[in-house]
Design an enzyme around this catalytic site. Structure first.
Site, PDB file in Angstrom:
ATOM      1  N   ALA A  35       0.830  -1.212   0.000  1.00  0.00           N
ATOM      2  CA  ALA A  35       0.000   0.000   0.000  1.00  0.00           C
ATOM      3  C   ALA A  35       0.865   1.263   0.000  1.00  0.00           C
ATOM      4  CB  ALA A  35      -0.923   0.002   1.223  1.00  0.00           C
ATOM      5  N   ARG A 136      19.372 -13.604 -27.489  1.00  0.00           N
ATOM      6  CA  ARG A 136      20.578 -14.248 -27.991  1.00  0.00           C
ATOM      7  C   ARG A 136      20.522 -14.392 -29.506  1.00  0.00           C
ATOM      8  NH1 ARG A 136      22.193 -19.122 -29.670  1.00  0.00           N
ATOM      9  NH2 ARG A 136      24.374 -19.675 -29.335  1.00  0.00           N
ATOM     10  N   TYR A 222      24.060 -13.732 -15.061  1.00  0.00           N
ATOM     11  CA  TYR A 222      25.099 -14.752 -14.851  1.00  0.00           C
ATOM     12  C   TYR A 222      26.492 -14.332 -15.330  1.00  0.00           C
ATOM     13  CZ  TYR A 222      23.966 -16.005 -19.746  1.00  0.00           C
ATOM     14  OH  TYR A 222      23.734 -15.994 -21.092  1.00  0.00           O
ATOM     15  N   CYS A 423     -19.816 -25.249 -20.663  1.00  0.00           N
ATOM     16  CA  CYS A 423     -21.202 -25.285 -20.228  1.00  0.00           C
ATOM     17  C   CYS A 423     -21.501 -23.911 -19.655  1.00  0.00           C
ATOM     18  CB  CYS A 423     -21.403 -26.362 -19.154  1.00  0.00           C
ATOM     19  SG  CYS A 423     -23.062 -26.314 -18.424  1.00  0.00           S
TER      20      CYS A 423
END
Length: 668
Positions: A35, A136, A222, A423
């Protein structure tokens, strides 16, 4: 506010929101309630609307672009993004080690890292500001997906130092986000993503960044794209710490290994432990640590000689489709499910696999009595890969989807733009029952003892017609049910009564509003404080809330506009169900108690509370729950029958508490 004061406040808000975002998305340690973040973000938006020239490129408001792109520009990498060679077993790995030591000497050491199953990206920063992000591609030319990468909140738009640098990382989709995305696609009858990697890749290649922003992607960086020596670094492990200090999210599960035996032990650890992670890995990356050794070893045309990837084997098995059953979900989607000859896959016995929709059955020509290949998509969801047509005997039966709902006989319809049959009868008993099963589930109202079979009996006997009727049940009515004894009936009545005091977010999640998951329910409950306030909210108010998207906001407004929903909420109120948020929204600072800021694992059986209840109280006090024990674990809380996690914690020297100590600290 005049422009000078506005500029000072905009600068201050940008810095505050960047710090809060880093704590939340990178460190996984929220420093303020949602908040508070929302309030500050809204203030920044208002100031930027008043003074558009104060909208900076690294503003948190600029993560999502405006007009969708028509295509992605192709860009040549400054340095090729080479792929890694692969090893698949111990013999291959030992051969790699011999080649490395032959070229760099016996003093070589390796850095082992988890191989994240995602999409490799290159991120470019100039003077500390994010300016471009590329895929890449073919290794030499990638696509400019900057607009989508800006939506990944763990990617910093501004670094902690004004350096110019290229970094490389892996964007991925956490398992929880993957499940939520596929649940949403299944509800809309769309083909499911096979695994989190495909989902992440598909998200980053969306031309509309608003779609990418809703996918809850994450990243691990990485490495540096250029020479680490440029930044005064000597080895790969140092470079990862340097990137962390700059504000990048790196994976903390890495390990420096000084022998191939240590590498093999690391591989064994994560082969067994990968299912405990919140994200997918498909192997282990092994890199020579020292940059001088890397230079001695060099490259082939396709990959560095100083690195390789150990790939986990994909497990696919053969079994037989014994039948195809249909189920009706709480949103009316008809889902065909293959009933399989039980078979072990990736550590569990699989007997059922969703076939998703009629189109998939036809496309893969799956028939009853077929021999099929199955696997777990992303090692999680069982799926039928293909039917072995060449093994058919003539006893195989083609499957035809019905035209009527198997639960209520209403005509099934295919809504425009969807592939699933639905349905649409709101009185369909299967949908009603499924909705009530969801309502009482552990992560919703958590009514212990009120399982699927009991719900079905209660509905069949006419004792309940909607969720509010659960709170009018009597012990005498329960005793009329099959296999319901006096003690079970008493316990169930007590559990139903206890659920009345649940905080609002559990009730909201239990209502089963489309697109509102557990996190969304908590965010909405914290923000509005009561069901009455939420029911009065309009679309604009909802969309303005941090992390509440258009789709969820629209679903909430549509749901609460219905007269029958207002009547249901009123019946719940009359029967004593709490309609207010009673959880804490205060984040406890580290050191304030025995849990704050610590990584904690719960294992074994607790006598005085469930593990979920214990976890909720620990998190409210600022603790971070994790699923597996590692060197980074601060504390293991062990109940009865704690098992292997306790053994591992003791081996690693992790502090261990019993339930008595847990209760003592919780009651401080």
């Amino acid at each position: 506010m005049d422009r000078i004061k506005a500029e000072e406040r905009v600068t201050e808000l940008n810095e505050l929101l960047r710090n809060y975002g880093h704590a939340y998305y990178v460190l996984d340690k929220p420093s303020v309630p949602d908040a508070v973040y929302d309030q500050l973000l809204n203030e920044l938006i208002e100031l930027e609307n008043l003074y558009p020239d104060l909208i900076f490129p690294d503003s948190p408001t600029q993560r999502v672009g405006g007009t969708p792109l028509s295509n992605f520009e192709k860009v040549r990498h400054e340095r090729p993004m080479l792929s890694l060679s692969n090893v698949f077993n111990e013999e291959d790995l030992r051969d790699f080690d011999k080649r490395v030591r032959g070229g760099a000497g016996d003093s070589v050491e390796y850095v082992c890292e988890l191989k994240i199953d995602g999409l490799a990206v290159s991120l470019h920063y100039e003077n500390g500001k994010f300016v471009r992000g590329l895929t890449r591609g073919d290794g030499r030319v990638g696509e400019d997906i900057t607009v989508n990468l800006r939506t990944v909140r763990s990617i910093p738009l501004k670094l902690k130092e004004p350096v110019s640098i290229e970094v490389r990382g892996e964007v991925f989709m956490p398992k929880k986000s993957f499940h939520a995305l596929n649940e949403d696609r299944e509800e809309r009858g769309e083909e499911l993503f096979a695994n989190p990697r495909n989902a992440a890749a598909g998200s980053l290649r969306q031309l509309d960044s608003k779609i990418a922003a809703k996918r809850n992607l994450d990243v691990f960086i990485y490495g540096i794209g250029g020479d680490g020596e440029t930044y005064g670094l000597n080895n790969h492990n140092e470079s990862l710490q340097y990137l962390t200090d700059l504000g990048f999210k790196t994976n903390g599960e890495r390990k420096v290994c000084r022998s191939v035996e240590e590498v093999l032990a690391y591989i064994e650890q994560w082969t067994d432990g990968r299912n405990q992670l919140s994200y997918e890995i498909d192997g282990i990356v092994i890199k020579v640590n020292r940059f001088l050794h890397q230079q001695d070893l060099g490259f082939t045309a396709k990959s560095p000689k100083w690195a390789t990837a150990y790939k986990f084997p994909a497990e696919e098995v053969m079994t037989t489709v014994r039948d195809i059953e249909l189920s009706i979900g709480r949103t009316g989607v008809v889902t065909p499910t293959a009933i399989l000859e039980p078979v072990a896959v990736a550590g569990t016995t699989v007997q059922r696999a969703s076939l998703h929709n009629e189109d998939l059955i036809r496309e893969r020509d799956i028939r009853i009595n077929d021999k099929v290949i199955i696997r777990k998509a992303g090692d999680i969801i069982p799926e039928v890969v293909k039917a072995l047509i060449e093994m058919r005997s003539g006893d195989e039966l083609p499957f035809e989807m019905p035209t009527e709902c198997p639960a209520c006989a209403s005509e099934l319809v295919r809504i425009e733009g969807e592939v699933a049959l639905r349905c649409v009868n709101p009185k369909c008993p299967a949908q009603i029952v499924e909705g009530m099963i969801h309502f009482v589930s552990r992560n919703a109202m958590n009514i212990d003892g009120l399982g699927e079979k009991v719900i079905e009996q209660l509905y069949r006997e006419g004792l309940i017609h909607d969720i509010s009727d659960l709170y009018a049940l009597t012990k005498e009515q329960l005793l009329e049910l099959e296999r319901m004894g006096d003690k079970s009936a008493t316990n169930l009545i007590e559990a139903i009564a206890a659920s009345k005091s649940n905080s609002m977010e559990r009730l909201l999640f239990g209502l089963g509003i489309r697109h509102v998951g557990e996190r969304g329910a908590r965010i909405l409950s914290e923000h509005f404080g009561s069901m009455d306030q939420l029911m009065q909210a309009n679309l604009e108010e909802l969309i303005a809330i941090h992390e509440i998207g258009d789709k969820m906001a629209d679903a909430v407004v549509t749901y609460f506009e219905k007269e029958e929903v207002a009547a249901l909420v009123e019946r719940l109120r009359e029967r004593g169900v709490n309609l207010s948020y009673t959880g804490t929204i205060v984040r406890v600072e580290e050191g304030a108690n025995a849990f704050a800021g610590k990584k904690i694992v719960l294992t074994g059986k607790l006598e005085n509370m469930t593990r979920q209840e214990a976890g909720e109280r620990i998190e409210a006090l600022g603790g971070k729950l994790t699923g597996s024990v590692s060197k980074k674990t601060d504390l293991l809380i062990a109940g009865e029958e704690a098992g292997s996690k306790l053994d591992k914690a003791q081996d690693l020297g992790v502090e261990v508490w019993n339930e008595e100590r847990l209760l003592m600290e919780l009651n401080e």
